[in-house]
Structures are given as C-alpha cells and as structure tokens.
Design a protein around this motif. Structure first.
Motif, PDB file in Angstrom:
ATOM      1  N   HIS A  40      12.618  24.222  -2.716  1.00 24.19           N
ATOM      2  CA  HIS A  40      11.368  23.790  -3.339  1.00 24.19           C
ATOM      3  C   HIS A  40      11.085  24.654  -4.578  1.00 24.19           C
ATOM      4  CE1 HIS A  40       7.125  22.146  -2.899  1.00 24.19           C
ATOM      5  NE2 HIS A  40       7.000  23.057  -3.863  1.00 24.19           N
ATOM      6  N   TYR A  76       9.359  19.047  -2.615  1.00 23.18           N
ATOM      7  CA  TYR A  76       8.906  19.271  -3.985  1.00 23.18           C
ATOM      8  C   TYR A  76       8.686  17.940  -4.678  1.00 23.18           C
ATOM      9  CZ  TYR A  76       8.941  20.727  -8.869  1.00 23.18           C
ATOM     10  OH  TYR A  76       8.618  20.912 -10.177  1.00 23.18           O
ATOM     11  N   THR A 123       1.356  23.340  -0.542  1.00 19.28           N
ATOM     12  CA  THR A 123       2.526  23.413   0.338  1.00 19.28           C
ATOM     13  C   THR A 123       2.121  23.778   1.760  1.00 19.28           C
ATOM     14  OG1 THR A 123       2.779  25.635  -0.501  1.00 19.28           O
ATOM     15  CG2 THR A 123       4.224  23.963  -1.413  1.00 19.28           C
ATOM     16  N   GLY A 124       1.066  24.566   1.874  1.00 21.80           N
ATOM     17  CA  GLY A 124       0.578  24.974   3.204  1.00 21.80           C
ATOM     18  C   GLY A 124       0.110  23.789   4.023  1.00 21.80           C
ATOM     19  N   TYR A 144      -7.953  27.364   6.748  1.00 18.19           N
ATOM     20  CA  TYR A 144      -7.014  27.130   5.653  1.00 18.19           C
ATOM     21  C   TYR A 144      -6.400  25.746   5.773  1.00 18.19           C
ATOM     22  CZ  TYR A 144      -2.987  27.824   2.631  1.00 18.19           C
ATOM     23  OH  TYR A 144      -2.045  27.708   1.664  1.00 18.19           O
ATOM     24  N   HIS A 162      12.485  14.869  -1.237  1.00 18.74           N
ATOM     25  CA  HIS A 162      12.289  16.219  -0.684  1.00 18.74           C
ATOM     26  C   HIS A 162      10.858  16.677  -0.923  1.00 18.74           C
ATOM     27  CE1 HIS A 162      12.887  17.300  -4.876  1.00 18.74           C
ATOM     28  NE2 HIS A 162      14.139  16.799  -4.829  1.00 18.74           N
ATOM     29  N   THR A 195       3.482  26.101   9.348  1.00 16.23           N
ATOM     30  CA  THR A 195       4.437  25.040   9.615  1.00 16.23           C
ATOM     31  C   THR A 195       5.077  25.232  10.990  1.00 16.23           C
ATOM     32  OG1 THR A 195       4.883  24.989   7.276  1.00 16.23           O
ATOM     33  CG2 THR A 195       6.422  23.810   8.698  1.00 16.23           C
ATOM     34  N   LEU A 201       4.805  17.370   7.092  1.00 15.12           N
ATOM     35  CA  LEU A 201       6.152  16.793   7.148  1.00 15.12           C
ATOM     36  C   LEU A 201       6.798  17.068   8.511  1.00 15.12           C
ATOM     37  CD1 LEU A 201       7.604  17.507   3.589  1.00 15.12           C
ATOM     38  CD2 LEU A 201       7.342  15.263   4.690  1.00 15.12           C
ATOM     39  N   HIS A 202       6.670  18.320   8.956  1.00 14.18           N
ATOM     40  CA  HIS A 202       7.323  18.678  10.223  1.00 14.18           C
ATOM     41  C   HIS A 202       6.668  17.979  11.396  1.00 14.18           C
ATOM     42  CE1 HIS A 202       9.979  22.208   8.969  1.00 14.18           C
ATOM     43  NE2 HIS A 202       9.545  21.642   7.859  1.00 14.18           N
ATOM     44  N   GLN A 221      -3.637  17.704  -5.985  1.00 10.74           N
ATOM     45  CA  GLN A 221      -2.623  18.761  -5.949  1.00 10.74           C
ATOM     46  C   GLN A 221      -2.452  19.142  -4.482  1.00 10.74           C
ATOM     47  OE1 GLN A 221      -0.711  20.600  -8.357  1.00 10.74           O
ATOM     48  NE2 GLN A 221       0.136  21.453  -6.464  1.00 10.74           N
ATOM     49  N   VAL A 265       5.378  16.384  -3.697  1.00  9.51           N
ATOM     50  CA  VAL A 265       4.247  17.006  -4.384  1.00  9.51           C
ATOM     51  C   VAL A 265       4.122  16.428  -5.797  1.00  9.51           C
ATOM     52  CG1 VAL A 265       3.287  19.162  -5.283  1.00  9.51           C
ATOM     53  CG2 VAL A 265       4.464  19.142  -3.081  1.00  9.51           C
ATOM     54  N   GLN A 266       5.298  16.385  -6.471  1.00  6.54           N
ATOM     55  CA  GLN A 266       5.278  15.897  -7.849  1.00  6.54           C
ATOM     56  C   GLN A 266       4.829  14.436  -7.903  1.00  6.54           C
ATOM     57  OE1 GLN A 266       5.428  19.071  -8.748  1.00  6.54           O
ATOM     58  NE2 GLN A 266       6.131  18.193 -10.702  1.00  6.54           N
ATOM     59  N   THR A 296       3.488  23.770  13.988  1.00  5.30           N
ATOM     60  CA  THR A 296       3.699  22.374  14.354  1.00  5.30           C
ATOM     61  C   THR A 296       4.929  22.232  15.234  1.00  5.30           C
ATOM     62  OG1 THR A 296       5.098  21.874  12.451  1.00  5.30           O
ATOM     63  CG2 THR A 296       2.729  21.609  12.154  1.00  5.30           C
ATOM     64  N   TYR A 332       4.079  20.980   4.181  1.00  3.36           N
ATOM     65  CA  TYR A 332       5.199  21.217   5.108  1.00  3.36           C
ATOM     66  C   TYR A 332       4.805  21.065   6.569  1.00  3.36           C
ATOM     67  CZ  TYR A 332       8.387  22.113   1.329  1.00  3.36           C
ATOM     68  OH  TYR A 332       9.169  21.950   0.246  1.00  3.36           O
ATOM     69  N   PRO A 333       3.634  21.616   6.972  1.00  4.01           N
ATOM     70  CA  PRO A 333       3.245  21.334   8.372  1.00  4.01           C
ATOM     71  C   PRO A 333       3.167  19.836   8.628  1.00  4.01           C
ATOM     72  CG  PRO A 333       1.867  23.042   7.463  1.00  4.01           C
ATOM     73  CD  PRO A 333       2.710  22.543   6.326  1.00  4.01           C
ATOM     74  N   VAL A 391       2.609  29.867   4.840  1.00  2.76           N
ATOM     75  CA  VAL A 391       3.078  28.482   4.935  1.00  2.76           C
ATOM     76  C   VAL A 391       4.087  28.375   6.081  1.00  2.76           C
ATOM     77  CG1 VAL A 391       4.379  26.665   3.762  1.00  2.76           C
ATOM     78  CG2 VAL A 391       2.655  27.962   2.513  1.00  2.76           C
TER      79      VAL A 391
END
Lengths: 121, 892
Positions: B21, A34, A52-53, A7, A32, B57, A59-60, A49, A37-38, B60, A56-57, B53
């Motif tokens: 979000h 969202y 989020t899966g 995934y 942020h 996340t 970003l963290h 596109q 993404v936009q 990580t 966020y990983p 998700v």
C-alpha cells in the motif's frame, strides 16, 4: 479498549456504509487496498477520504464473511499486492445493501423535503 | 500447533499488504513529480499509525485477545523471573493456602460425596427401620426375608461386614470380609474383573462341593496373590468370628474401583451370607445392612409407600417387640448413591477443618494482596510510562491479573501435589494397625474442579487490589517522581485495611485450635479410670465357646481351666508385672448390656430399643480374670478383687463400679449386698472406680464386673491384658505358652496406648490439623507485619534521616515503628476477638469440658499473635533505628 473503539467508529459514517462502498468499488474488477482508497476518493470527487484504519479491518471482515476473496498478484508496475475480488454472495449482499440504502435515503429525503407520499413508496 | 503458525503467517502477509500500500502511494506521488523523501513522508502521514491499523485489523481476525494474553504471559514470566524471591514466596504461600483446602476436600469427597462406581447410583436406597421417629442402626434378621417377596424394588441386598481368619497357610492371616446375599452384586450392577461374582445359587444353606464361593477385592488379589490370573478355583480355609471352619473356593475378582458399600472399609473377601448360618429367620438383632435398587422412574417415596404393607405384614408375623405398636414402626428409604458414608463420624470435624483452611487461605490471600500491591506501587512509574505510550487501562489491569493468575496457577499446581501427599497421610492417620481406613483420595475430576474454584477465589482476592492499583496512577506525577520516594507515608497506607483483617482471621484460627487443644488435654489429663499406657492387649485364636456346640458344658469348663492355667504361668513369668484377661476392653470393645436389680432398686428403666440408640443410662458388664484392675490401672475402692477361688463351685460374686454401687445401693455400703441378674444372686465383693469404658470423651457408664471362672454358658473370645516392662519378650512367652498348652496362635498385639490413640482419632485429627493451620496463620501474620514494616521503613528512610538529624534518638525511631505496628495489629486483634466470640459457639459440639469462650485458651491465642507480630516487627524496627542520617539525606 475504549480509545480504539472510538477510533474505529469515527470513520464508519453509517454502520455498513463502508462495506457497501467497498463492494461497489470491487464491482468493476479486483482491486488492492490502495486502489480502493484511490477509487473512492476520485469517484466521490475528493470528498471521501477513507482511512486505512477503517479500510483494512473492513476488508478483512468482509473476507471472513465470505463476501470478498483475496489473492496476491503483480501490479502493472511489478509491485506484489493483495487483490480483493467480490464473490457471488458479496454481490447479493451489495444488492440488498443498495435497496436498503435507497429506502433510507428516500425516507430521509422525504422528511427533509416534506413530501410524505414519496416516503412510503 | 497449527494455530500459531497460521497466525504468524497471516501477520506477515498483512505486513506485506501494508508495505505494498505504502509503496504504491509513494510511487503515485513520485510519478506526480514529488521528490522521493517528501513523497514517503506524505504517504506515511496519509496512512496513519501503522501498528494501530495492524491491531484494529487483527481484531477482526478474532485472535487479538489471545495474542495479548500471550504477550502478557511472556511479560509476566519475565517480570517474575526478575524477582525470584517474590515469586517463590508467593507460590509457596499460595501452595500452603490452597493445598490444605484441596486435601481436606479430597477427604470429604472420598468419605461422603463420591458416588459408588456402579451404574445409576442414584437409584440405590438404604432400607432402615424406624421406631417412634428414631432410625435404628440395626434390624431383625427376618426382615431381609420378609422384604424379598416384594415388587417395589428392582433388587434387594443384605450386607454384613465381618472378620474371618485365613488358615490356608501355616501362619493365619486376618481377613476383613463382607458377607453378602446372593442378589447383591446383581442389584449393584458390578461386573467382575475376573471369573464371576456371587449369585443367588451360591447363597444357600449348603455350600457347593468345593466350599462356599468367595470373591476377592482387587486390592487383596494384588497384595496377597500378586494379581495371579490363575487364582480362580483356588481353595481357602477360613475360620469365622465364631471359630467355625469353612472351606472356600475363589470364583472371581472385583474391579479396582469397587471398594464395598461401607466407605472407609474395603473388604478383602466377599462371601455368601449363608456362611454365617441361616440369618434369615427369627427375630434376633443382626448387623446386616439392607439396601436396594429402585425401579427406573420410581421415586424413593413411592417405593417406600409400596413397601409399607409388606413391612407391616412382616412385623405382624415376626412378633418382634415393635409389633406391639405397629403404628410407630415404619420402613424408610434413604438415598444410598454414595454408600454408607463416613458423614456421621467425620462429617462435622471435616467440615470444621474445611472452614479453618478456607480462613487460612483467605488470610494468605490478604497477605499476598498486600505484597502484590506493594509491588504494583513500586512499579507505578512503569505503568505510568506504559499508559503514556498508549496502553489502555484494561490492558494494564489484564497485565496485572495475568501476573497474579500465573502465580495462583503455579500455587494451585503445587497445592494439588501437596494435597495428594497430605490426604494420603491423613487417611493413614485415621487408621490403626488392625483397623485400616481405606479412602481413595487421588485427585480426580471433582477435586480438580474444586481446586479450580478456590484458585479463582484466591485470584479474585489477591489480584483485584493490585489490578485496581495498577490502573490508578497519575501519569505526569508518577513519571516526574524521581523514584526515590517522597517524604510522608501517604502511599504506605495500603496495608492498613487488609492487614488487620488478616490478623483477625489468623486469631480466629488460633483460638479454634487452642480450644480444641485445651479440650484434648482435658481428656488426657482427667481421671479415666484406667491407665492410658503401659499395658498391652493380646488376642489369640483360641475358639470361643458357643452353647449350641457345648451341650454338657465340658468345653466351657476346659476353656476356663486353660485360661486360669495360662494366666497362672504368665503371672509367674519374670518381667510380667501382672497378667489378666477379659471378654471386652474399654474404648471400642464390644458392649455387653445387662439389666440386674437389687433388693434396693430394680433394673433401670431402659428404652425398649436400647441396643439401637445411645441410651442415657446403660449398665455394661464385663467378664474378667483376677488381677484385671491391677493390670488396667483401675483403683479398687472397697472390698477385694476376684480370686482364683471364685469359681464354678463357689457362690457367685461381682464387683461394681462406683456409680453402679451408688445407684443400686443408695446410702449404704454395697459390700456384701446382693445383686440379682436373671434369678442369679451375686454377692458384691468389691467396688472399683468408674471407668470411661465407651469413650474418653463421654461419661463413665455404670459397670458390673464378673469373674470369667463363674461363666455359666457362652464364652466370647478372651483377650489377654498384660502389664509388662518388655512387650516383645512377654509376647514371645505367651506365644510359646499358647502353642504348647492350646495349639493356638497370637493374632494381634495392641498396646493400650494404641487403643487410646485410635479411640481419639477424630479429636486428634481435628487438633493436629487445626494446630498446623494455626501455625501457618501465625507465620503468615509474622511475615505480613515484617513485609509491611520493611516496606514502610524503605519508603521513609529520608524522613527517619531527617528526624534523627533533628535529634530523635534510635529508641524513639524504633518506638515510632513499633507504634505503627501496634496500630495495624490491635484493631486486627479486636476484630478477631469479635469474630471468635461469634464463631466459637459453633464448634461447641467438638469440645469436651471446654467452654467455647475458655478464657485461658483465648488469652494464649492473643498472646501468641502478639508475640509473633512482635517478632515480625523486630527486624524492620532495628533497621529503622540504624538508619544513618548522613547517608539517608545524601541520597537526595
């Protein structure tokens, strides 16, 4: 664990590409999740596109590596959200990413269009 | 606990981030004119699987695995709590499997592996003389002095263990002492807890003004002096082995972890070696142990090479027997980092026991593995549902392993406590009242490490199969299955491989234990040449007679007269069946070698270093009073016992053991013949049966028995041997007599049965423990077959119902079950027999007059396993026979 790794890998176009796109987006100011993404969607003309899966990983992970920093702020519409900001080392990272990326693109381009001289430049 | 808190906060924050979000996504859509509900749905769809998700996340963050583990532990606890019977059985089985392993290892570690509590123990070396390739246990007393002028070692120590008696208080107290040379403690690098230790200045011919310096062990300081800090400077009066009186002054106390150099023997008191007189000159053999410390960076081999010329020099000057062939004599250095360990005495038995307990543990793990698998099988619907909901296989295997792991951990902890108690008990088992074995078996780092290692092994065996089973399921079929069990036994086969192996391992343990038991029974039942119980030895503090202090022989005469008088009175005391005395006793007494010759045969050819090695053909002598054979239970075969008339003024006499009589006077009667020992001619007045004087497990040595009343010089301490109906009153009589006649005390009262028990300590330890482990293995087999068959019956209730409805009788149903049991047990027995055939040869050295394949012992072992398995099969078979076909079929 296999299922989840699949995934994760599916959206990572090329290793490190998403990181580069995020850092590039954050160049214009704190944003942020969202918003990122936009931004990526509109700037790519609705081609990319980001899921989020993956976002966020990423970003963290970037935060853990010290390339972005985050803080909680209010949006214009009074929504509390977590804003990410690129750090100095993140900017350096982005620069080196970009150089590498351009070399790869030109290398691939020269193979596809058959102009060997340009590839080595 | 900062980590879980930070972790939870971060989780909440991320939850909020996701919510934000979604809110923004919904707000955007609403702003674009979508209705609220569809906007929410679209945003959710766009976002994807929220928990997934979150999981991805969180990975990580690097803590996800820990989080999973915490979940698994919580879940496992819940599962185990739901089935307390299973949990208790499993933990108990593991504790009984792991505990004995830890206990035996604690003993092995304490007896032969633990390093001495000194700096750089690896630099310590034992110095031993070797002659013709054979290491000598003792050496000549001049050697210490001969080696003290050398530069190859950083320090040299001479160490003698000896006994002393403390006469400071009214009632004398036996002390175990270590007499050490002045450099000992400096060589070892031991620091005192209180005061100071013995120095070279203390170890001289002349004691200081207050007497010789004495250092107390921590244990003795605690028990005798209540850890009195003012003990330094106290004066003591002790008598040594030769009844010499010495005054001592306490100068220091040793730290609690130092227990001397001879493992198992913790001296009460340390004295300078000169207390035994000048032990450094001459070439008589003494039991002084020599050890030294290598210089830093110098190997033992190099030090040994450097010491050779010094040793050869001493050898030349000392003129000892070995100097005649100096090329054969050598000084060797051996590592001494563990001290003089118990390896030679207890190494083999303990290793054998460790093997047995390891086998029992593996058998226990196989049993548990079967049990866990059955449980995993019973929960296969749960696993299938969890897999269908998206649980990965790894996660399911982890879950199963965590459950096994928690059981193993609980078993290991219980096992450590069990081991602690058990090993302390075993150390007491290895002690006698007068000879206390001292071993520190408290669980320490090494023992805990060992526990962890075998627990991992146990986890690997018990956890693997259930884990594998947990991930092997067919989700659709398992969920669809109604749970009441399909007809047919396809699934009940999981025990068919493991259980026979368990039976085989159990049989191996049982065979070994019955062989050892058979061996011990043979030792106790054979004719030993004396009674193993019924008599009692009493030692006193009547001084021995040493020639140096008895120039005119008057002391010897007086002593002989006094013993005669005491025995005469004892023999006329009602309740005493017979009373006698000797200078040494069977099984563990001193050995007096002799080399007589007869007109028929000269002294047996003995190797020159006879005293140092176990000679094949020794002749021992013992000096006794009349009625000794009667008191000990040794049969007189020919002639007569010694009489009171055999004394200084009558012609010398002797009594021979049967084998000695045959040896010295082959083909003729020994009675009336003459035996010559150092020009002293003795008439043989009697022949007695052979006695197993040295050990019940070795053959009887040739013996020459001599009357104490005809002793010419030197009378060692004499022990009384009493055959009596009531030990208590007899000892009271002797105590009074000693007080009145000799002003002496009773020191020790030891029944012969106690001596026998102690002499068989090693064998009894092996037998008792292996029997215990065999019982454990049998129990595991019984519960194993019980569990397997019960499970099989519960799975086949419907099938049995159908069979009975079609006309099968109760007997045939029960027989079917028993056949099933036999199919599991018989292959196991065959496998076990094969293993026993191969393995029992290895324990041959521990057996006495018992072949490793003793048919009786093996038959009994097989029978025991069959009986135990039959007992375990009985209840399930009965339950199967009592299945009510109507009820079984109605549950469909």
């Amino acid at each position: 664990m296999t299922a989840k790794s699949e995934y994760r890998n599916r959206v990572e176009l090329l290793q490190g590409t998403l990181d580069m796109l995020i850092l590039q987006t954050l160049q214009w100011g704190p944003q942020h999740g969202y918003g990122i993404v936009q931004a990526l969607r509109t700037q790519s003309g609705d081609v990319l596109q980001v899921e989020t899966g993956s976002l966020y990983p990423a970003l963290h992970r970037l935060e853990r590596q010290g390339w972005v920093r985050s803080e909680w702020k209010q949006t214009e519409s009074k929504q509390r959200a977590r804003y990410y900001r690129v750090t100095a080392s993140g900017k350096r990272q982005l620069a080196s990413h970009l150089t590498r990326w351009e070399r790869i693109v030109s290398a691939i381009g020269s193979i596809l269009h058959g102009k060997p001289g340009e590839g080595e430049a | 606990m900062k980590f879980p808190f930070a972790f939870t906060r971060r989780k909440d924050e991320f939850q909020e981030e996701i919510q934000a979000h979604l809110q923004m996504a919904i707000a955007d859509r609403v702003a674009r004119g979508e209705p609220e509900t569809s906007a929410r749905q679209a945003a959710m769809r766009e976002f994807g699987n929220v928990p997934l998700v979150q999981d991805v996340t969180r990975r990580t963050w690097g803590w996800l695995r820990l989080e999973y583990l915490a979940q698994d532990v919580r879940y496992a606890l819940r599962q185990l709590h739901k089935s307390p019977g299973f949990t208790i059985t499993a933990v108990l089985t593991l504790a009984l499997g792991i505990g004995p392993n830890v206990a035996i290892f604690s003993l092995i570690y304490a007896a032969m592996l633990r390093s001495l509590p000194v700096p750089h123990p690896e630099q310590l070396v034992q110095l031993k003389m070797q002659y013709a390739g054979q290491s000598m246990e003792y050496h000549y007393n001049g050697l210490y002095q001969g080696l003290s002028h050398q530069h190859a070692l950083a320090g040299l120590c001479g160490w003698m263990n000896g006994d002393a008696t403390d006469y400071t208080a009214a009632q004398p107290v036996s002390l175990s002492a270590a007499d050490v040379t002045g450099d000992c403690f400096a060589t070892l690098g031991v620091q005192p807890l209180l005061g100071r230790l013995i120095t070279p200045a203390d170890d001289t011919r002349q004691s200081g003004p207050g007497g010789f310096a004495a250092v107390l062990s921590y244990a003795w300081w605690s028990t005798r002096y209540g850890r009195d800090p003012n003990v330094i400077g106290k004066h003591l009066v002790v008598r040594d082995f030769e009844s010499q009186s010495h005054s001592l002054v306490i100068v220091g106390v040793l730290p609690p972890d130092f227990h001397g150099m001879i493992i198992g023997h913790n001296p009460n008191i340390y004295l300078p070696s000169y207390i035994q007189g000048d032990q450094r000159n001459g070439n008589s053999i003494i039991s002084m142990l020599l050890f030294g410390r290598l210089k830093p960076g110098v190997s033992a081999a190099r030090a040994q090479a450097e010491l050779q010329p010094v040793f050869q020099n001493w050898l030349r000057e000392s003129q000892v027997v070995e100097s005649k062939d100096p090329a054969k004599a050598k000084l060797t250095l051996a590592p001494n980092g563990t001290g003089y360990s118990l390896a030679s005495e207890y190494g083999k038995p303990l290793e054998l026991l460790q093997c047995l307990v390891a086998i029992v543990l593996i058998a226990a793990c196989f049993y548990l593995s079967t049990m866990f698998s059955a449980r995993a099988l019973a929960r296969r619907r749960e696993f299938a549902v969890r897999a269908a909901l998206g649980a990965g296989r790894t996660r399911l295997i982890m879950q199963s392993m965590v459950e096994s792991g928690m059981l193993v951990a609980a078993g290991a902890i219980a096992g450590i406590f069990l081991a602690w108690a058990a090993s302390a008990f075993l150390v007491r088992f290895m002690s006698s009242r007068s000879d206390t074995m001292f071993l520190d078996v408290r669980p320490g780092g090494m023992v805990l490490l060992f526990t962890a290692a075998i627990s991992l092994l146990a986890l690997a065996i018990t956890g693997m199969l259930p884990a594998w089973r947990a991930c092997r399921f067919n989700a659709l079929a398992d969920i669809a299955e109604s749970g009441s069990g399909a007809i047919g036994g396809g699934r009940s086969r999981f025990g068919t491989i493991l259980f026979p192996i368990q039976v085989a391992l159990s049989l191996l343990v049982v065979v070994v234990s019955s062989l050892l038991s058979a061996s011990l029974l043979r030792v106790l039942r054979q004719n030993n040449g004396f009674r193993l119980s019924g008599s009692v030895y009493v030692t006193t503090d009547i001084p021995m007679v040493i020639p140096e202090q008895d120039k005119d022989g008057q002391k010897l005469k007086a002593a002989i007269a006094m013993y005669g008088d005491l025995l005469d009175r004892l023999n006329h005391t009602p309740g005493i069946l017979s009373a006698s005395a000797d200078v040494t006793h069977p099984l563990g007494g001193a050995e007096y070698f002799t080399e007589p010759s007869s007109t028929y045969r000269n002294a047996p050819a003995m190797p020159m270093n006879l005293l140092m090695t176990e000679s094949a053909n020794p002749v021992l002598e013992n000096w006794i009073e009349p009625r000794w054979f009667e008191s000990a239970g040794t049969r007189l075969l020919q002639g007569r016992d010694f009489l009171q008339s055999d004394n200084q003024s009558s012609p010398p006499v002797c009594i021979l053991s049967q084998s000695a009589a045959r040896y010295y006077f082959p083909g003729i009667s020994a009675l009336g013949q003459t035996l010559i020992d150092q020009k002293r001619k003795m008439t043989v007045t009697g022949v007695v049966e052979d006695t197993r004087f040295r050990a019940l497990e070795s053959s009887a040595p040739m013996m020459v028995w001599l009357p104490i009343a005809q002793k010419q010089t030197f009378l060692p301490p004499v022990e009384f041997l009493l055959r009596t109906e009531d030990i208590g009153s007899t000892v009271a009589v002797l105590r009074q007599l000693l007080h009145d006649q000799a002003g002496a005390h009773v020191m020790d009262v030891t029944p012969v049965s106690e001596t026998v028990r102690f002499s068989l300590t090693r064998t009894r330890l092996l037998t008792t423990l292996s029997n215990t482990f065999a019982a454990l293995a049998l129990l595991l087999s019984a519960v194993g077959i019980f569990g397997l068959l019960s499970y099989s019956v519960s799975q086949r209730v419907k099938e049995i119902g159908v069979r009975m409805a079609l006309g099968a009788s109760r007997t045939s149903v029960a027989n079917m079950l028993l056949l099933h049991a036999a199919r599991l047990i018989v292959p196991g027995l065959l496998l076990g027999l094969g293993a026993a055939l191969a393995a029992t040869r290895l324990i041959g050295s521990q057996l006495y007059q018992t072949k490793p394949l003793d048919p009786l012992a093996i038959s009994i072992s097989v029978l025991a396993l069959v009986l135990v398995s039959a007992a375990g099969s009985y209840l399930p078979a009965r339950r199967a026979a009592h299945v009510d076909p109507m009820q079984a079929l109605r549950t469909e």
